[in-house]
Structures are given as structure tokens and as C-alpha cells.
Design a protein around this motif. Sequence first.
Motif, PDB file in Angstrom:
ATOM      1  N   VAL A  82       6.904  -9.259  -3.392  1.00  0.00           N
ATOM      2  CA  VAL A  82       6.012  -8.442  -2.303  1.00  0.00           C
ATOM      3  C   VAL A  82       6.804  -8.526  -1.027  1.00  0.00           C
ATOM      4  CG1 VAL A  82       4.023  -8.984  -0.908  1.00  0.00           C
ATOM      5  CG2 VAL A  82       3.958  -9.631  -3.165  1.00  0.00           C
ATOM      6  N   LYS A  84       5.744  -7.164   2.874  1.00  0.00           N
ATOM      7  CA  LYS A  84       4.568  -6.885   3.649  1.00  0.00           C
ATOM      8  C   LYS A  84       4.854  -7.054   5.290  1.00  0.00           C
ATOM      9  CE  LYS A  84       1.780 -10.919   3.108  1.00  0.00           C
ATOM     10  NZ  LYS A  84       0.665 -11.616   2.444  1.00  0.00           N
ATOM     11  N   LYS A 235       7.360  -1.146  -6.649  1.00  0.00           N
ATOM     12  CA  LYS A 235       6.490  -0.233  -5.797  1.00  0.00           C
ATOM     13  C   LYS A 235       6.620  -0.685  -4.286  1.00  0.00           C
ATOM     14  CE  LYS A 235       4.840   2.223  -8.987  1.00  0.00           C
ATOM     15  NZ  LYS A 235       4.913   3.901  -9.125  1.00  0.00           N
ATOM     16  N   GLU A 238       6.041   2.030  -1.665  1.00  0.00           N
ATOM     17  CA  GLU A 238       4.747   2.445  -1.571  1.00  0.00           C
ATOM     18  C   GLU A 238       3.801   1.171  -1.007  1.00  0.00           C
ATOM     19  OE1 GLU A 238       6.213   4.856  -5.083  1.00  0.00           O
ATOM     20  OE2 GLU A 238       6.467   2.556  -4.244  1.00  0.00           O
ATOM     21  N   GLN A 239       4.063   0.067  -1.356  1.00  0.00           N
ATOM     22  CA  GLN A 239       3.548  -1.042  -0.476  1.00  0.00           C
ATOM     23  C   GLN A 239       3.671  -1.122   0.986  1.00  0.00           C
ATOM     24  OE1 GLN A 239       4.956  -4.696  -2.026  1.00  0.00           O
ATOM     25  NE2 GLN A 239       4.365  -4.404  -4.419  1.00  0.00           N
ATOM     26  N   HIS A 241       4.194   1.577   2.642  1.00  0.00           N
ATOM     27  CA  HIS A 241       3.630   3.132   2.964  1.00  0.00           C
ATOM     28  C   HIS A 241       4.793   3.664   3.597  1.00  0.00           C
ATOM     29  CE1 HIS A 241      -0.185   1.068   2.917  1.00  0.00           C
ATOM     30  NE2 HIS A 241      -0.073   0.050   3.735  1.00  0.00           N
TER      31      HIS A 241
END
Length: 300
Positions: A82, A84, A235, A238-239, A241
Motif C-alpha cells: 500500500v 497512500k 495498482k 491507480e491507488q 490517482h
Amino acid sequence: MNKYDCIVIGGGPAGLSAALTLGRARRKVALFDNETNRNRVTQASHGFLTRDGITPLQFKSIAMKELEAYPTISVLHQTVIVIKKEETNLFLVQTANNESYLSEKILLATGIQEEFFLAQIRQYYGKSLFSCPYCDGWELKEKPLAILAENEEHIQHMTKLVYNWSQDLMVFTNGNPLSNEIHHEFERRKIKIYTAPIKKLHGEHGNLQSIELTTGENIARSGGFVVPSFTRPNKFAEQLHCQLDENQCIMADGAGQTTVNGIYIAGETKKVAPSSLMIAAAEGFKAAVSINMDLIVERF
């Protein structure tokens, strides 16, 4: 929690080159590598000046050894799951080991992976079946070769390209028809086309010997080239943006900056298409220079 100037995700030539350049720019860098780089299955890497014929393992070992000279570079053998953005404008990177890291900048250099229309191809891939004639055509020159592909455009392109190294070619479409134009064009050059589905590949220790069709024919071939489809293994874009174009390529400027501030891209990840070691390494260098310059401007 560990905080870095830049986290580089991916230990292929793009990521390694970027980490080296950033380390030499006195940046605190973490390079994440989970040993899934695409070229690990091949016997030798070609076309990289001064390293022609080197094994992927040797290439990577030399690069990793060079990184050790720079104390601000950390190599972490973990899988990132992940990424973010935090409210602080830093990026939080979490791994499968349940560890977390913060960074001002992120460089995505995770590469791509092949998908084959015939699962058995993977047994021969990197040993006698390849996807890049520039990388492996010399070793197969003048041998009886197969072109394995299902898409007419891909078949036409690859066949014309490989014909430069060997004119003893046969095309296998795995049940897909080809236009009369292609048939006539190939027939003029004595390139035989087999449109029946492939039943089985025969060979030993990854060395192709023949291709068996559902018609019962078993055609002797000693190697060849295949056109796989390629996918990103994650991804992350995509995560985060990042904007993608109509072909699902990650949009970026010429130096690797994506449409999301602080997220950069290098190597095969951007276009979801194969690249040479040298081109990927050059893109890693360019992205690292862009990252370093952005850090300088932001902090000066």
C-alpha cells in the motif's frame, strides 16, 4: 517511523539506477526489492554496454554492491502493498511485513510481468523462447525458429523482425486465422503458417524441440520468439490517482514526474511494454535527477 527523501519501489535497472543517482546526490533513499524482476528467468542479458552477456543475477549483484558505497541508501527486501498520501503531504508506504515508512517522494519502478496464452511457454521462456530479438536474436541466428503469437499485428511485426536473424521461420497462431494478405506475404518468403491450436510443446530442460498441434502434426523447432501480453504487478498508480491515458500508460513528463505531485515513474512500469536494460537504467537516472531537483527547489 523511518522517513526518507525518496522511496524507490522496484530493484530492476530503473530502480537501481535511480537509487544510485539519488545516493550520490546525498539523499536518504530506501530501495524496496522483492526479487520479482522480469529478466530473472533468462540465462544472459544483452545490449548493455560493457555488460553484454552478463547474467541477470550478476548484473544485479554488481549494482547492489555499488549502492553499498553510499551510506544514505537502504535496500529493503520487502514487498510493498500500500502507498497512500498523508495529510502532511508525506507518503506512507506499508509492506507485507506490517512495517511502515514515510517519504517525501516516491519512484515507481516495479516493472511489468508477462502473461502467456499457453501456460507451457513459461517452461521454455528465457531458455529457448524469448520475447525480444534485440536481446536474444544473435544467439538464435540461422536456427529453425517459431513465432508464437495470436494477434495478427503482433505476428506480422515479430516475424518481419526475427527474419533479420533467421529466415528459417514458422508461425504458430494457436487457432487464430490470419488475413490472405499476411499469408501471401509470408509465403513469398517461404514462411509457413500453422493456424491450428497448439496442443503441447516438446523439449528438455527448457530447450524447445518441437511443437505439437491438435491436428496431430509435430513440427521440429529449436527455439523462437513469443509475443506475451504485459501487465503491471500492482495498482499503485491507480491507488495514488495518477492519470492514465487511453492506452493505460501512466502519464508523465519527460523526466518521470506523473500527474500527482511527488510521484515519479521509470522503466517498463510507465508504458506496460518491454524495454532494454539500458533504456530502463537511463530512465531511472532521469527520474532521479528530476526528484533531486524538485527537492532542491522545495527546500532552498
